[in-house]
Every structure is written in structure tokens, then in C-alpha cells.
Design an enzyme around this catalytic site. Structure first.
Site, short mmCIF file in Angstrom:
data_model
loop_
_atom_site.label_atom_id
_atom_site.label_comp_id
_atom_site.label_asym_id
_atom_site.label_seq_id
_atom_site.Cartn_x
_atom_site.Cartn_y
_atom_site.Cartn_z
N ASN A 8 -0.63 -6.02 4.59
CA ASN A 8 -0.77 -5.72 3.15
C ASN A 8 -1.53 -6.80 2.47
OD1 ASN A 8 -0.62 -5.65 0.45
ND2 ASN A 8 1.04 -4.06 0.43
N HIS A 11 -2.59 -9.10 -1.92
CA HIS A 11 -2.62 -10.53 -2.74
C HIS A 11 -3.96 -11.17 -2.57
CE1 HIS A 11 1.48 -10.31 -3.66
NE2 HIS A 11 2.16 -11.09 -3.09
N HIS A 44 -2.29 -1.26 -1.79
CA HIS A 44 -1.54 -0.25 -2.87
C HIS A 44 -2.51 -0.30 -4.04
CE1 HIS A 44 2.44 0.16 -5.69
NE2 HIS A 44 1.67 1.04 -6.04
N ARG A 46 -2.65 0.43 -7.59
CA ARG A 46 -1.88 0.69 -8.76
C ARG A 46 -2.46 1.46 -9.95
NH1 ARG A 46 2.98 -2.64 -7.91
NH2 ARG A 46 3.62 -1.92 -10.00
N ARG A 50 -4.13 -3.94 -10.95
CA ARG A 50 -3.90 -5.23 -11.16
C ARG A 50 -4.59 -5.87 -10.01
NH1 ARG A 50 2.76 -6.17 -10.94
NH2 ARG A 50 2.64 -4.53 -12.28
N GLU A 71 -0.88 2.79 -0.52
CA GLU A 71 0.18 3.13 -1.26
C GLU A 71 -0.22 3.38 -2.53
OE1 GLU A 71 2.27 -0.84 -1.03
OE2 GLU A 71 2.64 -0.60 1.01
N THR A 102 6.90 -3.56 -6.30
CA THR A 102 7.72 -2.23 -6.13
C THR A 102 9.24 -2.75 -6.09
OG1 THR A 102 5.77 -1.62 -4.86
CG2 THR A 102 7.70 -0.19 -4.80
N GLU A 152 9.23 5.19 4.95
CA GLU A 152 9.15 3.78 5.03
C GLU A 152 10.47 3.19 4.50
OE1 GLU A 152 5.61 1.81 3.54
OE2 GLU A 152 6.70 -0.29 3.61
N HIS A 201 8.98 -4.54 2.89
CA HIS A 201 9.27 -5.03 1.61
C HIS A 201 10.13 -6.57 1.55
CE1 HIS A 201 9.22 -5.93 -2.64
NE2 HIS A 201 8.70 -4.67 -2.66
#
Ligand code: PXP
Length: 254
Positions: A8, A11, A44, A46, A50, A71, A102, A152, A201
Site C-alpha cells: 500500500n 503514504h 486507497h 478516500r 487526503r 480500496e 481505516t 480481507e 492493517h
């Protein structure tokens, strides 16, 4: 068989958005992850944008040659974007505008009509559809009912139990082991229902090994720890080390 690793890279976009600057490039990050042996890239998108932006989804769809997993919340806006951009997979996640990340899995049952409609539309478009849920038999049954192809399992509660001064070997160990059992039982139930099983996660080099021992888990989605480690060791090495931790299971030692 060793579970796949999707990295992922949200970041990387978080750093870029901090300055609204062109760098660091999420496409460059995805290429490095793939070269380092990642099996896929996860992002992801969103509602508040962000970190990942709509253009990132388009560019990554063109650039990623392994597997692109996006996601998103089960909203009309997001389903439309997915159908237009055609990632390999969509993972439906709950989204709360004020959350830092999340917070736990989707509560499928109270939202069953919305989730079912989203799953049907994504599947009709040929997109593999996964639901991010807690390792709970009711959620797994609901995921099967709405025709999801994958679940998941949220590893946040397990990961949290492994944090702190004593970590997995100290006072958190009892809770961590309880959470591991929930993950293992959840994974077995989902597999018995014919669902593919992923997990993610809060996983780190230190705590991923025990989860990687659960044979029904086919895929990991890991972001924060890899990107955090990459600050010190570079992205390529951070991905390779996480792959090794998954391959070695509990035998991984640092
Ligand atoms: N899986 C899902 C559904 C997520 O929402 C996230 C966080 O974006 C992850 C996995 C990865 O979590 P982490 O960044 O803690 O590794």
C-alpha cells in the site's frame, strides 16, 4: 504456499500532498515495489482525497503490471471511478471522514443492500471484489451472501495487541494469541465458503510472521510499516524485508 504481498503506497502520496508537490511520485514508488518483488500495489482513494488523487488511479492503472487493488468506500462516486479505471481488484472499506486511518472492518449486515449493489456492479465490470471485514463469522457469512469473491480480514486488533513495551512476548501476548486464533478461524471459515482470503492493517516486520503461518491467508496488504521502514532503508529493501518476513513466518528474526 507463501502469501502474496501487495504494498500500500498511500503514504508516498501523503508526503507529496503535504507540499502539493510533484514528488515523491507514486508511479516511481509502484515501480520500485514491483522490482523488489511485490505481487501488487494497493491504494486507497478516500472521499476526502487526503493522499491518493483520481489522476493517481489512472496513472497507476497504466503503469502497474502486477496487480492493482483500490480500496474505496461503497459509494456511487467510487464505484463509478472503479468501473471507468478498471483496477484488478476493489476492496470495499468503511470510511469515516475524521478517522486517521481505516478503523476496523465494514459492518456488512446493516449496509447489506448498498454493499450487494456495489459488489454486483464491480463484478459485472470484471473487477475482483473484496470486503475488508473483522474476523467475525457473521461478517464472513454476510460477505458470502453479497457475493464477494474475497474477504480481507482486519488485523488491527491483533497488531495493536503486539505493540508496546512487551510486544508479542509480554502482557499483550495473551490478547495477541486470542486475536490470532480469531484470524485463523475466520480465514478457515471464509476459505470453506470458497472465498479468497487476504489480511492487513497494522502489520509490521515483527508481527507479520505469526499471521503468515495461517495457511488460508493468500494475500497481505501492508503499507505503513513498509513506507516507514523505507525512510531509513530505502523502499526496495523495505519491500524485500517484508516479503522475507512473510516467507519465513515465525522463524523470521531481526
Ligand atoms: N488493508 C486495508 C483495507 C486498509 O485500509 C489499510 C490501510 O490503508 C491496509 C490494509 C494497510 O494497513 P497498514 O498501512 O497499517 O499496513
Amino acid at each position: 504456499m507463501t502469501a502474496r504481498l501487495n504494498v500500500n503506497i498511500d503514504h508516498v502520496a501523503t508526503i507529496r500532498q503535504a507540499r502539493r508537490a510533484p514528488e515523491p511520485s507514486v508511479v516511481a514508488a509502484a515501480m520500485i515495489c514491483e522490482q523488489a518483488g511485490a505481487d501488487g500495489i494497493t491504494i486507497h482513494l478516500r472521499g476526502d482525497r487526503r493522499h491518493i488523487q483520481d489522476t493517481d488511479v489512472v496513472l497507476l492503472r497504466q503503469a502497474v503490471t502486477t496487480y492493482l487493488n483500490v480500496e474505496m468506500a461503497a459509494t456511487e462516486e467510487m464505484v463509478k471511478i472503479a468501473i471507468e479505471t478498471r483496477p484488478d481488484a476493489v476492496s470495499l472499506v468503511p470510511e469515516n471522514p475524521n478517522e486517521i486511518t481505516t478503523e476496523g472492518g465494514l459492518n456488512v449486515r446493516p449496509n447489506i443492500a448498498i454493499v450487494r449493489a456495489a459488489v454486483n456492479r464491480l463484478r459485472e465490470a470484471g473487477i475482483m471484489t473484496s470486503l475488508f471485514i473483522d474476523p467475525d463469522s457473521h461478517q464472513i457469512e454476510a460477505a458470502r451472501e453479497v457475493n464477494a469473491q474475497q474477504v480481507e480480514l482486519c488485523t488491527a486488533a491483533y497488531a495493536e495487541a503486539t505493540l508496546g513495551a512487551h510486544g508479542i512476548h509480554g502482557e499483550g501476548a495473551v490478547r495477541a494469541n486470542q486475536e490470532l486464533r480469531r484470524l485463523s478461524e475466520g480465514a478457515a471459515l471464509a476459505a470453506q465458503y470458497g472465498l479468497h482470503v487476504a489480511a492487513g492493517h497494522g502489520l509490521t516486520l515483527r508481527n507479520v510472521g505469526a499471521v503468515a503461518e495461517i495457511s488460508a491467508i493468500e494475500e497481505f496488504n501492508i503499507g505503513h510499516s513498509i513506507i516507514a521502514n523505507s525512510v531509513f532503508m530505502g523502499l526496495e529493501r523495505a519491500v524485500r524485508e517484508m516479503r522475507e518476513a512473510i516467507r519465513a513466518g515465525t522463524a523470521y528474526a531481526r
